[in-house]
Motif scaffolding. Sequence first.
Motif, PDB file in Angstrom:
ATOM      1  N   THR A   1       0.842  -1.190   0.000  1.00  0.00           N
ATOM      2  CA  THR A   1       0.000   0.000   0.000  1.00  0.00           C
ATOM      3  C   THR A   1       0.878   1.240   0.000  1.00  0.00           C
ATOM      4  O   THR A   1       1.978   1.226   0.548  1.00  0.00           O
ATOM      5  CB  THR A   1      -0.941   0.016   1.217  1.00  0.00           C
ATOM      6  N   ALA A   2       0.408   2.299  -0.650  1.00  0.00           N
ATOM      7  CA  ALA A   2       1.216   3.500  -0.841  1.00  0.00           C
ATOM      8  C   ALA A   2       1.223   4.373   0.403  1.00  0.00           C
ATOM      9  O   ALA A   2       0.209   4.525   1.080  1.00  0.00           O
ATOM     10  CB  ALA A   2       0.696   4.298  -2.035  1.00  0.00           C
ATOM     11  N   SER A   3       2.377   4.967   0.687  1.00  0.00           N
ATOM     12  CA  SER A   3       2.459   5.952   1.763  1.00  0.00           C
ATOM     13  C   SER A   3       2.354   7.348   1.169  1.00  0.00           C
ATOM     14  O   SER A   3       2.662   7.568   0.002  1.00  0.00           O
ATOM     15  CB  SER A   3       3.777   5.800   2.535  1.00  0.00           C
TER      16      SER A   3
ATOM     17  N   ASP B   1     -14.704  27.346   6.198  1.00  0.00           N
ATOM     18  CA  ASP B   1     -15.311  27.358   7.527  1.00  0.00           C
ATOM     19  C   ASP B   1     -14.621  26.398   8.502  1.00  0.00           C
ATOM     20  O   ASP B   1     -15.040  26.279   9.655  1.00  0.00           O
ATOM     21  CB  ASP B   1     -16.810  27.061   7.446  1.00  0.00           C
ATOM     22  N   ARG B   2     -13.597  25.683   8.035  1.00  0.00           N
ATOM     23  CA  ARG B   2     -12.795  24.770   8.866  1.00  0.00           C
ATOM     24  C   ARG B   2     -13.642  23.689   9.528  1.00  0.00           C
ATOM     25  O   ARG B   2     -13.354  23.237  10.641  1.00  0.00           O
ATOM     26  CB  ARG B   2     -12.018  25.560   9.917  1.00  0.00           C
ATOM     27  N   SER B   3     -14.677  23.261   8.830  1.00  0.00           N
ATOM     28  CA  SER B   3     -15.583  22.243   9.373  1.00  0.00           C
ATOM     29  C   SER B   3     -15.026  20.831   9.226  1.00  0.00           C
ATOM     30  O   SER B   3     -15.574  19.886   9.798  1.00  0.00           O
ATOM     31  CB  SER B   3     -16.950  22.336   8.689  1.00  0.00           C
ATOM     32  N   TRP B   4     -13.968  20.673   8.475  1.00  0.00           N
ATOM     33  CA  TRP B   4     -13.275  19.389   8.381  1.00  0.00           C
ATOM     34  C   TRP B   4     -11.834  19.625   7.943  1.00  0.00           C
ATOM     35  O   TRP B   4     -11.492  20.675   7.406  1.00  0.00           O
ATOM     36  CB  TRP B   4     -13.964  18.425   7.417  1.00  0.00           C
ATOM     37  N   VAL B   5     -10.989  18.657   8.208  1.00  0.00           N
ATOM     38  CA  VAL B   5      -9.597  18.683   7.764  1.00  0.00           C
ATOM     39  C   VAL B   5      -9.207  17.288   7.316  1.00  0.00           C
ATOM     40  O   VAL B   5      -9.517  16.301   7.990  1.00  0.00           O
ATOM     41  CB  VAL B   5      -8.634  19.145   8.888  1.00  0.00           C
ATOM     42  N   VAL B   6      -8.546  17.196   6.176  1.00  0.00           N
ATOM     43  CA  VAL B   6      -7.994  15.938   5.678  1.00  0.00           C
ATOM     44  C   VAL B   6      -6.477  16.028   5.763  1.00  0.00           C
ATOM     45  O   VAL B   6      -5.883  17.008   5.302  1.00  0.00           O
ATOM     46  CB  VAL B   6      -8.412  15.679   4.217  1.00  0.00           C
ATOM     47  N   THR B   7      -5.829  15.021   6.367  1.00  0.00           N
ATOM     48  CA  THR B   7      -4.375  14.991   6.488  1.00  0.00           C
ATOM     49  C   THR B   7      -3.822  13.712   5.899  1.00  0.00           C
ATOM     50  O   THR B   7      -4.220  12.619   6.315  1.00  0.00           O
ATOM     51  CB  THR B   7      -3.922  15.077   7.958  1.00  0.00           C
ATOM     52  N   SER B   8      -2.914  13.843   4.942  1.00  0.00           N
ATOM     53  CA  SER B   8      -2.194  12.700   4.377  1.00  0.00           C
ATOM     54  C   SER B   8      -0.717  12.902   4.655  1.00  0.00           C
ATOM     55  O   SER B   8      -0.027  13.593   3.907  1.00  0.00           O
ATOM     56  CB  SER B   8      -2.449  12.588   2.865  1.00  0.00           C
ATOM     57  N   ASP B   9      -0.244  12.335   5.745  1.00  0.00           N
ATOM     58  CA  ASP B   9       1.157  12.476   6.131  1.00  0.00           C
ATOM     59  C   ASP B   9       2.038  11.740   5.131  1.00  0.00           C
ATOM     60  O   ASP B   9       1.720  10.624   4.697  1.00  0.00           O
ATOM     61  CB  ASP B   9       1.370  11.912   7.533  1.00  0.00           C
ATOM     62  N   ILE B  10       3.160  12.347   4.799  1.00  0.00           N
ATOM     63  CA  ILE B  10       4.026  11.814   3.751  1.00  0.00           C
ATOM     64  C   ILE B  10       4.574  10.427   4.078  1.00  0.00           C
ATOM     65  O   ILE B  10       4.955   9.664   3.186  1.00  0.00           O
ATOM     66  CB  ILE B  10       5.185  12.811   3.489  1.00  0.00           C
ATOM     67  N   ASP B  11       4.601  10.045   5.364  1.00  0.00           N
ATOM     68  CA  ASP B  11       5.178   8.764   5.778  1.00  0.00           C
ATOM     69  C   ASP B  11       4.140   7.696   6.104  1.00  0.00           C
ATOM     70  O   ASP B  11       4.514   6.563   6.431  1.00  0.00           O
ATOM     71  CB  ASP B  11       6.061   8.954   7.008  1.00  0.00           C
ATOM     72  N   LEU B  12       2.853   8.020   6.058  1.00  0.00           N
ATOM     73  CA  LEU B  12       1.834   7.086   6.527  1.00  0.00           C
ATOM     74  C   LEU B  12       1.040   6.457   5.386  1.00  0.00           C
ATOM     75  O   LEU B  12       0.920   7.033   4.307  1.00  0.00           O
ATOM     76  CB  LEU B  12       0.887   7.791   7.497  1.00  0.00           C
TER      77      LEU B  12
END
Length: 228
Positions: free
Chosen positions: A97-99, A173-184
């Motif tokens: 799986t891709a990080s 409105d900052r009602s959600w945040v998506v985070t894709s860490d480069i190492d995960l």
Amino acid sequence: MTETREWSYAGTELAWLKAGLQPSSEGPGRMVAELVPSGFAAYLRVFHPFEAMDGSGSTRSWHALAKDVGVRLHAELSHRFVSDEDMAAGRKPRWLTASGQPDNGTRQALARALARTTGDQPVFFAYDVAALLWGQDAPLVRRSSLASLEAVRAAVAADAGGMEGPEFWWPQDRSWVVTSDIDLVSTYVGCSAEATADILNDPEIEALLVTPDTQVDFSADQASHRFP
């Protein structure tokens, strides 16, 4: 002589987000709270699908592979449960799986699911560590519509010479945040209860509820969680 580069979020749209993250601990293990700001009704782990290493282009879900090797799908499950099974038998991993980023299908499905509660408000797309690695002087932040996610990715890749990212995206409105860490190998989302339902009910997204204290690094899965 080694060049020292200052990396600051001051004056960028990323400043509020970084201020809401829990500082990284010195001990082993990283948590969701270090990736996604506090204050959301729910937090989700969105799994990056496994791809076949035989060049066939086939993909498999974490749920399917977990079932094959007899482990439970849970919030801190490590991708290494598949590799370890093959390596123990002297084989190369059949699935990886891709990080750094989800596959195109998962990313676009996530954008569509979030659009149901976002409407037509502007969305910010931020490149942090990726921008540093590309030799930029500061984080890159682009403002556009949620529907323009792929266009923003292509434009930044052309301008900055890379493709990974965005690492963070959120609406005005900052009602959600998506985070894709480069190492995960999974993406993490903080959002409302309504958006959570939209994501969990989407057949193109494999996701589980997590908490801010859920561990996210590769060593998270200390227990086997195997079926009896």
